[in-house]
Design a protein around this motif. Structure first.
Motif, PDB file in Angstrom:
ATOM      1  N   VAL A 164       0.865  -1.176   0.000  1.00 51.79           N
ATOM      2  CA  VAL A 164       0.000   0.000   0.000  1.00 51.79           C
ATOM      3  C   VAL A 164       0.904   1.228   0.000  1.00 51.79           C
ATOM      4  O   VAL A 164       1.854   1.303   0.776  1.00 51.79           O
ATOM      5  CB  VAL A 164      -0.918   0.008   1.236  1.00 51.79           C
ATOM      6  CG1 VAL A 164      -1.784   1.257   1.268  1.00 51.79           C
ATOM      7  CG2 VAL A 164      -1.779  -1.247   1.273  1.00 51.79           C
ATOM      8  N   TYR A 165       0.588   2.183  -0.888  1.00 55.17           N
ATOM      9  CA  TYR A 165       1.441   3.359  -1.047  1.00 55.17           C
ATOM     10  C   TYR A 165       0.635   4.645  -0.904  1.00 55.17           C
ATOM     11  O   TYR A 165      -0.535   4.697  -1.247  1.00 55.17           O
ATOM     12  CB  TYR A 165       2.096   3.360  -2.433  1.00 55.17           C
ATOM     13  CG  TYR A 165       3.050   2.223  -2.636  1.00 55.17           C
ATOM     14  CD1 TYR A 165       2.610   1.011  -3.137  1.00 55.17           C
ATOM     15  CD2 TYR A 165       4.376   2.352  -2.306  1.00 55.17           C
ATOM     16  CE1 TYR A 165       3.483  -0.052  -3.312  1.00 55.17           C
ATOM     17  CE2 TYR A 165       5.257   1.299  -2.485  1.00 55.17           C
ATOM     18  CZ  TYR A 165       4.806   0.102  -2.978  1.00 55.17           C
ATOM     19  OH  TYR A 165       5.675  -0.942  -3.145  1.00 55.17           O
ATOM     20  N   GLY A 166       1.323   5.667  -0.434  1.00 50.45           N
ATOM     21  CA  GLY A 166       0.814   7.031  -0.468  1.00 50.45           C
ATOM     22  C   GLY A 166       1.727   7.822  -1.379  1.00 50.45           C
ATOM     23  O   GLY A 166       2.953   7.682  -1.316  1.00 50.45           O
ATOM     24  N   GLU A 167       1.152   8.633  -2.250  1.00 47.83           N
ATOM     25  CA  GLU A 167       1.953   9.455  -3.155  1.00 47.83           C
ATOM     26  C   GLU A 167       2.344  10.748  -2.458  1.00 47.83           C
ATOM     27  O   GLU A 167       1.506  11.417  -1.850  1.00 47.83           O
ATOM     28  CB  GLU A 167       1.155   9.786  -4.414  1.00 47.83           C
ATOM     29  CG  GLU A 167       1.925  10.666  -5.368  1.00 47.83           C
ATOM     30  CD  GLU A 167       1.097  11.138  -6.542  1.00 47.83           C
ATOM     31  OE1 GLU A 167       1.670  11.805  -7.410  1.00 47.83           O
ATOM     32  OE2 GLU A 167      -0.110  10.855  -6.589  1.00 47.83           O
ATOM     33  N   LEU A 168       3.631  11.117  -2.527  1.00 41.19           N
ATOM     34  CA  LEU A 168       4.113  12.371  -1.958  1.00 41.19           C
ATOM     35  C   LEU A 168       3.917  13.467  -2.999  1.00 41.19           C
ATOM     36  O   LEU A 168       4.325  13.321  -4.149  1.00 41.19           O
ATOM     37  CB  LEU A 168       5.583  12.249  -1.571  1.00 41.19           C
ATOM     38  CG  LEU A 168       5.889  11.155  -0.539  1.00 41.19           C
ATOM     39  CD1 LEU A 168       7.387  11.072  -0.294  1.00 41.19           C
ATOM     40  CD2 LEU A 168       5.138  11.384   0.747  1.00 41.19           C
ATOM     41  N   VAL A 169       3.260  14.563  -2.591  1.00 37.96           N
ATOM     42  CA  VAL A 169       2.912  15.633  -3.513  1.00 37.96           C
ATOM     43  C   VAL A 169       3.539  16.936  -3.031  1.00 37.96           C
ATOM     44  O   VAL A 169       3.309  17.359  -1.896  1.00 37.96           O
ATOM     45  CB  VAL A 169       1.375  15.796  -3.607  1.00 37.96           C
ATOM     46  CG1 VAL A 169       1.014  16.940  -4.540  1.00 37.96           C
ATOM     47  CG2 VAL A 169       0.729  14.495  -4.064  1.00 37.96           C
ATOM     48  N   GLY A 170       4.336  17.547  -3.884  1.00 37.29           N
ATOM     49  CA  GLY A 170       4.995  18.805  -3.563  1.00 37.29           C
ATOM     50  C   GLY A 170       6.305  18.583  -2.828  1.00 37.29           C
ATOM     51  O   GLY A 170       6.660  17.474  -2.431  1.00 37.29           O
ATOM     52  N   GLY A 171       7.048  19.659  -2.665  1.00 36.42           N
ATOM     53  CA  GLY A 171       8.307  19.595  -1.937  1.00 36.42           C
ATOM     54  C   GLY A 171       9.375  18.800  -2.652  1.00 36.42           C
ATOM     55  O   GLY A 171       9.218  18.404  -3.805  1.00 36.42           O
ATOM     56  N   PRO A 172      10.460  18.527  -1.958  1.00 34.13           N
ATOM     57  CA  PRO A 172      11.600  17.877  -2.592  1.00 34.13           C
ATOM     58  C   PRO A 172      11.374  16.404  -2.936  1.00 34.13           C
ATOM     59  O   PRO A 172      12.113  15.840  -3.726  1.00 34.13           O
ATOM     60  CB  PRO A 172      12.720  18.026  -1.557  1.00 34.13           C
ATOM     61  CG  PRO A 172      12.005  18.173  -0.260  1.00 34.13           C
ATOM     62  CD  PRO A 172      10.734  18.902  -0.580  1.00 34.13           C
ATOM     63  N   LEU A 173      10.368  15.782  -2.368  1.00 35.11           N
ATOM     64  CA  LEU A 173      10.121  14.354  -2.616  1.00 35.11           C
ATOM     65  C   LEU A 173       8.900  14.142  -3.520  1.00 35.11           C
ATOM     66  O   LEU A 173       8.361  13.041  -3.597  1.00 35.11           O
ATOM     67  CB  LEU A 173       9.938  13.623  -1.286  1.00 35.11           C
ATOM     68  CG  LEU A 173      11.116  13.773  -0.305  1.00 35.11           C
ATOM     69  CD1 LEU A 173      10.807  13.101   1.016  1.00 35.11           C
ATOM     70  CD2 LEU A 173      12.396  13.226  -0.907  1.00 35.11           C
ATOM     71  N   ASP A 174       8.490  15.188  -4.221  1.00 35.44           N
ATOM     72  CA  ASP A 174       7.311  15.149  -5.087  1.00 35.44           C
ATOM     73  C   ASP A 174       7.364  13.977  -6.063  1.00 35.44           C
ATOM     74  O   ASP A 174       8.382  13.743  -6.715  1.00 35.44           O
ATOM     75  CB  ASP A 174       7.215  16.458  -5.875  1.00 35.44           C
ATOM     76  CG  ASP A 174       5.965  16.535  -6.728  1.00 35.44           C
ATOM     77  OD1 ASP A 174       4.872  16.271  -6.188  1.00 35.44           O
ATOM     78  OD2 ASP A 174       6.078  16.870  -7.914  1.00 35.44           O
ATOM     79  N   GLY A 175       6.267  13.248  -6.128  1.00 38.31           N
ATOM     80  CA  GLY A 175       6.146  12.148  -7.079  1.00 38.31           C
ATOM     81  C   GLY A 175       6.603  10.799  -6.550  1.00 38.31           C
ATOM     82  O   GLY A 175       6.340   9.778  -7.180  1.00 38.31           O
TER      83      GLY A 175
END
Length: 94
Positions: A18-29
């Motif tokens: 199970v994953y959550g997508e990181l949105v914005g900032g230096p880890l975006d995507g």
């Protein structure tokens, strides 16, 4: 996190995880593997180490923005800002 380091292995999502997508900032995507996390842990958000934040090396703060019931209740984590490493705080005043 998956997709964080290029290598000879497949950096993509793994079946059954199970994953959550990181949105914005230096880890975006990037995808954050939250397999096995309790719902309270997801609600609390996460602070992740990053070498590319606003203060150079530091930590990036992400909070859950929405949920996806089809993905085990996890959706996106949105960037709230960066936090410097403790040793970097002394250098910021220089």
């Amino acid at each position: 996190m998956d997709g964080a380091e290029p290598s000879g292995r497949d950096p993509g999502p793994k079946p059954g995880h199970v994953y959550g997508e990181l949105v914005g900032g230096p880890l975006d995507g990037m995808l954050l593997d939250v397999t096995g996390w309790e719902p309270e842990e997801v609600v609390d958000g996460v602070v992740l180490m990053s070498e590319q934040g606003a203060f150079g090396p530091g930590r990036s703060d992400y909070e859950p923005a929405d949920t996806d019931p089809g993905a085990g209740g996890v959706g996106r984590f949105v960037w709230r800002g960066d936090v410097p490493w403790p040793w970097a705080e002394d250098r910021l005043g220089e």
